[in-house]
Design a protein around this motif. Structure first.
Motif, mmCIF file in Angstrom:
data_model
loop_
_atom_site.group_PDB
_atom_site.id
_atom_site.type_symbol
_atom_site.label_atom_id
_atom_site.label_comp_id
_atom_site.label_asym_id
_atom_site.label_seq_id
_atom_site.Cartn_x
_atom_site.Cartn_y
_atom_site.Cartn_z
ATOM 1 N N HIS A 166 -41.698 -11.776 54.263
ATOM 2 C CA HIS A 166 -41.846 -13.159 54.691
ATOM 3 C C HIS A 166 -42.710 -13.181 55.947
ATOM 4 O O HIS A 166 -42.318 -12.659 56.989
ATOM 5 C CB HIS A 166 -40.485 -13.803 54.974
ATOM 6 N N ASP A 167 -43.902 -13.761 55.855
ATOM 7 C CA ASP A 167 -44.886 -13.789 56.935
ATOM 8 C C ASP A 167 -45.235 -12.363 57.349
ATOM 9 O O ASP A 167 -44.772 -11.854 58.375
ATOM 10 C CB ASP A 167 -44.370 -14.580 58.133
ATOM 11 N N CYS A 168 -46.064 -11.736 56.548
ATOM 12 C CA CYS A 168 -46.375 -10.319 56.724
ATOM 13 C C CYS A 168 -47.270 -10.034 57.920
ATOM 14 O O CYS A 168 -47.515 -8.873 58.247
ATOM 15 C CB CYS A 168 -47.023 -9.763 55.459
ATOM 16 N N ARG A 169 -47.760 -11.059 58.603
ATOM 17 C CA ARG A 169 -48.720 -10.839 59.692
ATOM 18 C C ARG A 169 -48.146 -9.968 60.798
ATOM 19 O O ARG A 169 -48.808 -9.049 61.303
ATOM 20 C CB ARG A 169 -49.186 -12.182 60.263
ATOM 21 N N TRP A 170 -46.905 -10.234 61.183
ATOM 22 C CA TRP A 170 -46.331 -9.571 62.352
ATOM 23 C C TRP A 170 -45.941 -8.129 62.052
ATOM 24 O O TRP A 170 -46.267 -7.225 62.824
ATOM 25 C CB TRP A 170 -45.132 -10.374 62.858
ATOM 26 N N ILE A 171 -45.234 -7.922 60.945
ATOM 27 C CA ILE A 171 -44.808 -6.569 60.630
ATOM 28 C C ILE A 171 -45.999 -5.682 60.284
ATOM 29 O O ILE A 171 -46.044 -4.509 60.650
ATOM 30 C CB ILE A 171 -43.770 -6.582 59.471
ATOM 31 N N SER A 172 -47.007 -6.233 59.605
ATOM 32 C CA SER A 172 -48.182 -5.424 59.267
ATOM 33 C C SER A 172 -48.978 -5.075 60.518
ATOM 34 O O SER A 172 -49.539 -3.982 60.628
ATOM 35 C CB SER A 172 -49.074 -6.162 58.259
ATOM 36 N N ASP A 173 -49.027 -5.989 61.481
ATOM 37 C CA ASP A 173 -49.707 -5.731 62.750
ATOM 38 C C ASP A 173 -49.023 -4.589 63.489
ATOM 39 O O ASP A 173 -49.681 -3.692 64.031
ATOM 40 C CB ASP A 173 -49.704 -6.999 63.604
ATOM 41 N N CYS A 174 -47.709 -4.616 63.500
ATOM 42 C CA CYS A 174 -46.933 -3.563 64.159
ATOM 43 C C CYS A 174 -47.104 -2.226 63.447
ATOM 44 O O CYS A 174 -47.392 -1.199 64.081
ATOM 45 C CB CYS A 174 -45.457 -3.961 64.202
ATOM 46 N N LEU A 175 -46.963 -2.234 62.140
ATOM 47 C CA LEU A 175 -47.041 -0.986 61.378
ATOM 48 C C LEU A 175 -48.412 -0.334 61.486
ATOM 49 O O LEU A 175 -48.531 0.892 61.614
ATOM 50 C CB LEU A 175 -46.704 -1.252 59.907
ATOM 51 N N PHE A 176 -49.468 -1.148 61.446
ATOM 52 C CA PHE A 176 -50.823 -0.591 61.463
ATOM 53 C C PHE A 176 -51.193 -0.036 62.831
ATOM 54 O O PHE A 176 -51.689 1.094 62.954
ATOM 55 C CB PHE A 176 -51.837 -1.654 61.047
ATOM 56 N N HIS A 177 -50.945 -0.810 63.882
ATOM 57 C CA HIS A 177 -51.416 -0.414 65.209
ATOM 58 C C HIS A 177 -50.490 0.584 65.907
ATOM 59 O O HIS A 177 -50.948 1.324 66.789
ATOM 60 C CB HIS A 177 -51.602 -1.651 66.086
ATOM 61 N N GLN A 178 -49.230 0.606 65.533
ATOM 62 C CA GLN A 178 -48.316 1.547 66.187
ATOM 63 C C GLN A 178 -48.045 2.796 65.367
ATOM 64 O O GLN A 178 -47.779 3.861 65.925
ATOM 65 C CB GLN A 178 -46.984 0.853 66.503
ATOM 66 N N TYR A 179 -48.094 2.666 64.027
ATOM 67 C CA TYR A 179 -47.728 3.800 63.190
ATOM 68 C C TYR A 179 -48.813 4.216 62.209
ATOM 69 O O TYR A 179 -48.630 5.169 61.449
ATOM 70 C CB TYR A 179 -46.444 3.474 62.406
ATOM 71 N N GLY A 180 -49.945 3.504 62.209
ATOM 72 C CA GLY A 180 -51.038 3.854 61.315
ATOM 73 C C GLY A 180 -50.740 3.580 59.855
ATOM 74 O O GLY A 180 -51.334 4.195 58.972
ATOM 75 N N VAL A 181 -49.840 2.641 59.582
ATOM 76 C CA VAL A 181 -49.437 2.311 58.219
ATOM 77 C C VAL A 181 -50.192 1.068 57.744
ATOM 78 O O VAL A 181 -50.152 0.018 58.403
ATOM 79 C CB VAL A 181 -47.915 2.060 58.123
ATOM 80 N N LEU A 182 -50.869 1.177 56.611
ATOM 81 C CA LEU A 182 -51.617 0.060 56.046
ATOM 82 C C LEU A 182 -50.787 -0.552 54.921
ATOM 83 O O LEU A 182 -50.725 -0.019 53.810
ATOM 84 C CB LEU A 182 -52.971 0.532 55.529
ATOM 85 N N LEU A 183 -50.138 -1.661 55.197
ATOM 86 C CA LEU A 183 -49.285 -2.328 54.217
ATOM 87 C C LEU A 183 -50.141 -2.940 53.114
ATOM 88 O O LEU A 183 -51.053 -3.720 53.378
ATOM 89 C CB LEU A 183 -48.461 -3.410 54.918
ATOM 90 N N VAL A 184 -49.861 -2.590 51.860
ATOM 91 C CA VAL A 184 -50.658 -3.080 50.728
ATOM 92 C C VAL A 184 -49.733 -3.611 49.641
ATOM 93 O O VAL A 184 -48.536 -3.359 49.648
ATOM 94 C CB VAL A 184 -51.568 -1.981 50.145
ATOM 95 N N ASN A 185 -50.339 -4.346 48.690
ATOM 96 C CA ASN A 185 -49.626 -4.917 47.549
ATOM 97 C C ASN A 185 -48.417 -5.718 48.017
ATOM 98 O O ASN A 185 -47.260 -5.359 47.738
ATOM 99 C CB ASN A 185 -49.205 -3.826 46.564
#
Length: 410
Positions: free
Chosen positions: A217-236
């Motif tokens: 639900h509203d993926c903007r915040w969690i994806s921002d955290c995962l990408f910039h802090q853990y290098g995780v690219l949330l897809v699908n």
């Protein structure tokens, strides 16, 4: 004297002095993970005199001595290095300290008062509790035993729900919990304990798997955290906030709302969860109020069982929300396909006989959607007010008189 789990349990809630291989600290012992780590709050570095009101984690293999303060006759415990071999091995693959060597910390305000308030919040004490509002969950806070099987289960799924909980959840905030639900299991990954290694050891592979649909639900915040802090690219990703707006547009004949819905509102609207007498809603409302007084409550360890239950319920309900929204978004498609079948199966004998198989003219079944949309727009204009931007003013769903209008879903 060897440091025993029983001795440490007896020291919970008391002021202790830790002598480490890297310094001497004082604080209140809050949580113990035998053979692995200690959690203290209101920590003071006795060598520098610097105080930290936050929660700090100390690894047991670094301990030289633990001493109770304020009790002249109290015993002293000496950490024996050989007792922590397994913990040391785990730490090699699960170091959750920051680059400067200090354990992760989270500033807390009035921690004792907040902990008492959280412990007083109990699912069993709330009126209107229903048995189906309880859900089994697994807290994954170590790499031994639980983590591997949890990741293996997730890798075998086609659809999972993902929710992050922490403080100011974005590239500048801190992630404390990652809630993931499948059709049969709910996992609460304690990122505060597991650290970045949780993603390197398997969660990144799950979140980046193109064959696994992630419901958020509203993926903007969690994806921002995962990408910039853990290098995780949330897809699908299936975003339920986006889906809710699109479904609103379909239902109103093309209008868009002036605002989005919170996760709590979406659950009430699409899953028909009641605002009154519902355990999840009541706990969530109290939880939001507590979080505003102390946003760092998510870094308390152990977290009260009532809050763990709410985290699990939200992940489970989010997965159900995906199914409900998919059905609604596909309702027009399903209706037209049904009309196609009805025409061919129940229509007159010569109905299709006059149509060439190669004809691409828009069938009447599809053209009827335009009439349906027109009726929906006319109804929407009557049911909603329109703002100056041409957007329908969507009312806030009233939860109760104390509930804030914005849901802190992250």
């Amino acid at each position: 004297m060897a440091l025993s789990a029983q001795w440490l349990e007896g020291a919970l809630g008391k002021s202790v002095k830790l002598t480490l291989t890297c310094g001497v600290f004082q604080g209140v012992l809050q949580h113990v993970r035998p053979g692995c780590s200690l959690l203290l709050h209101t920590v003071k570095n006795l060598e520098t005199g610097r105080s930290s009101p936050g929660v700090k984690m100390f690894f047991s293999q670094e301990l030289v001595n633990v001493e109770l303060l304020g009790e002249p006759d109290s015993e002293k415990g000496t950490a024996v290095q050989s007792e922590h071999t397994s913990a040391a091995e785990e730490k090699k693959g699960a170091d959750i300290r920051t680059a400067d060597g200090d354990p992760w910390s989270s500033p807390c305000v009035s921690l004792e008062r907040q902990l008492r308030a959280l412990n007083s919040l109990s699912l069993n004490s709330l009126p209107g509790k229903e048995e189906e509002e309880k859900v089994a969950y697994t807290v994954v806070d170590c790499f031994q035993q639980k983590f591997g099987p949890a990741v293996l289960h997730l890798k075998q799924q086609h659809v999972i729900s993902v929710i992050g909980k922490g403080v100011n959840l974005c590239r500048h905030g801190k992630l404390s919990w990652l809630q993931i639900a499948t059709k049969s299991r709910v996992f609460l990954f304690d990122i505060f304990f597991l650290g970045p290694q949780a993603f390197r050891n398997g969660l990144q592979m799950v979140l980046e798997d193109k064959n696994i649909l992630k419901v958020v639900h509203d993926c903007r915040w969690i994806s921002d955290c995962l990408f910039h802090q853990y290098g995780v690219l949330l897809v699908n990703v299936f975003d339920t906030q986006v889906a809710d707006v699109l479904q609103f547009s379909v239902a109103t004949g093309g209008f868009f709302p002036h605002r989005t819905c919170t996760l709590q509102e979406c659950l009430m609207q699409h899953l028909k969860l009641p605002s009154e007498g519902n355990t999840l809603m009541k706990c969530k409302q109290q939880m939001d109020l507590d979080a505003r007084e102390n946003p760092d409550m998510w870094f308390l360890r152990p977290l009260p069982a009532s809050l763990l239950q709410v985290l699990a319920l939200k992940a489970m309900y989010l997965l159900l929300l995906h199914s409900s929204l998919m059905d609604k978004l596909m309702s027009d498609f399903t209706a037209v396909v049904h009309a196609y079948l009805n025409t061919s199966q129940n229509g007159s004998e010569d109905h299709l006989g006059t149509i060439k198989p190669t004809c691409t003219e828009l069938p009447k079944e599809l053209r009827q959607l335009a009439d349906v949309q027109k009726l929906r727009r006319e109804k929407a204009v009557k049911d909603y007010r329109i703002n100056e931007d041409g957007l329908l003013i969507r009312p806030v769903i009233e939860l109760n008189e104390r509930n804030p209008q914005k849901d802190e879903t992250h």
